[in-house]
Design a protein around this motif. Sequence first.
Motif, PDB file in Angstrom:
ATOM      1  N   TRP A  36       0.883  -1.182   0.000  1.00  0.00           N
ATOM      2  CA  TRP A  36       0.000   0.000   0.000  1.00  0.00           C
ATOM      3  C   TRP A  36       0.910   1.217   0.000  1.00  0.00           C
ATOM      4  O   TRP A  36       1.789   1.342   0.855  1.00  0.00           O
ATOM      5  N   LEU A  37       0.692   2.112  -0.951  1.00  0.00           N
ATOM      6  CA  LEU A  37       1.516   3.325  -1.041  1.00  0.00           C
ATOM      7  C   LEU A  37       0.638   4.572  -0.992  1.00  0.00           C
ATOM      8  O   LEU A  37      -0.424   4.563  -1.604  1.00  0.00           O
ATOM      9  N   VAL A  60      -8.842  -9.332  -4.311  1.00  0.00           N
ATOM     10  CA  VAL A  60      -9.332  -8.452  -3.259  1.00  0.00           C
ATOM     11  C   VAL A  60      -8.229  -8.265  -2.208  1.00  0.00           C
ATOM     12  O   VAL A  60      -7.485  -9.205  -1.896  1.00  0.00           O
ATOM     13  N   HIS A  61      -8.073  -7.029  -1.725  1.00  0.00           N
ATOM     14  CA  HIS A  61      -7.123  -6.746  -0.657  1.00  0.00           C
ATOM     15  C   HIS A  61      -7.798  -5.858   0.375  1.00  0.00           C
ATOM     16  O   HIS A  61      -8.783  -5.184   0.075  1.00  0.00           O
ATOM     17  N   GLY A  62      -7.228  -5.880   1.572  1.00  0.00           N
ATOM     18  CA  GLY A  62      -7.860  -5.136   2.650  1.00  0.00           C
ATOM     19  C   GLY A  62      -7.054  -3.931   3.077  1.00  0.00           C
ATOM     20  O   GLY A  62      -5.862  -3.810   2.779  1.00  0.00           O
ATOM     21  N   HIS A  99      -3.999 -10.433   4.218  1.00  0.00           N
ATOM     22  CA  HIS A  99      -2.753 -11.123   3.863  1.00  0.00           C
ATOM     23  C   HIS A  99      -1.614 -10.637   4.756  1.00  0.00           C
ATOM     24  O   HIS A  99      -1.134  -9.516   4.583  1.00  0.00           O
ATOM     25  N   PRO A 100      -1.145 -11.487   5.660  1.00  0.00           N
ATOM     26  CA  PRO A 100      -0.067 -11.075   6.570  1.00  0.00           C
ATOM     27  C   PRO A 100       1.214 -10.623   5.847  1.00  0.00           C
ATOM     28  O   PRO A 100       1.933  -9.757   6.353  1.00  0.00           O
ATOM     29  N   ALA A 101       1.486 -11.176   4.642  1.00  0.00           N
ATOM     30  CA  ALA A 101       2.729 -10.819   3.935  1.00  0.00           C
ATOM     31  C   ALA A 101       2.623  -9.495   3.192  1.00  0.00           C
ATOM     32  O   ALA A 101       3.623  -8.944   2.727  1.00  0.00           O
ATOM     33  N   HIS A 102       1.427  -9.015   3.069  1.00  0.00           N
ATOM     34  CA  HIS A 102       1.176  -7.775   2.337  1.00  0.00           C
ATOM     35  C   HIS A 102       1.781  -6.597   3.124  1.00  0.00           C
ATOM     36  O   HIS A 102       1.537  -6.442   4.307  1.00  0.00           O
ATOM     37  N   VAL A 103       2.577  -5.775   2.443  1.00  0.00           N
ATOM     38  CA  VAL A 103       3.294  -4.700   3.132  1.00  0.00           C
ATOM     39  C   VAL A 103       2.379  -3.482   3.370  1.00  0.00           C
ATOM     40  O   VAL A 103       1.778  -2.962   2.430  1.00  0.00           O
ATOM     41  N   GLY A 104       2.279  -3.085   4.618  1.00  0.00           N
ATOM     42  CA  GLY A 104       1.473  -1.913   4.972  1.00  0.00           C
ATOM     43  C   GLY A 104       2.360  -0.717   5.225  1.00  0.00           C
ATOM     44  O   GLY A 104       3.326  -0.487   4.503  1.00  0.00           O
ATOM     45  N   GLY A 105       2.066   0.016   6.274  1.00  0.00           N
ATOM     46  CA  GLY A 105       2.848   1.193   6.602  1.00  0.00           C
ATOM     47  C   GLY A 105       2.348   1.775   7.891  1.00  0.00           C
ATOM     48  O   GLY A 105       1.768   1.051   8.709  1.00  0.00           O
TER      49      GLY A 105
END
Length: 111
Positions: A36-37, A60-62, A99-105
């Motif tokens: 997510w950017l 789909v992503h959260g 998705h735990p591997a999905h990079v947040g911020g």
Amino acid sequence: MRLLPSLLALLLSTSLFAAPRELTFTNKEEGGKKVWLPSTAEFKAGEEVSLKLVNTLKDVHGFEIPGVSEAIPVPAGETKTITVKIPKAGEYPFRCHMHPAHVGGSITVKE
Ligand SMILES: [Cu+2]
């Protein structure tokens, strides 16, 4: 009567009539990771902001800022807009709750 246009201009320039600040977060793939950017953003405590969540990916992503916003699923290729009341000063991580591997911020809130 000539005063009226300048009076209106003055009123419109004050924060009284300001719309909620809007910020766009975009979900994309970068270097083989889903991100997510932007990964950081700064807000003022107590402000109301409109977050536009754009999912450019094929699934789909959260998007969730735990303790600040609820977990929102954003379908593939779609955009969701949420309004969030920014809490007190601090650091609040955000993530894809699906998705735990999905990079947040994280967002930084200042007084
Ligand atoms: Cu995800």
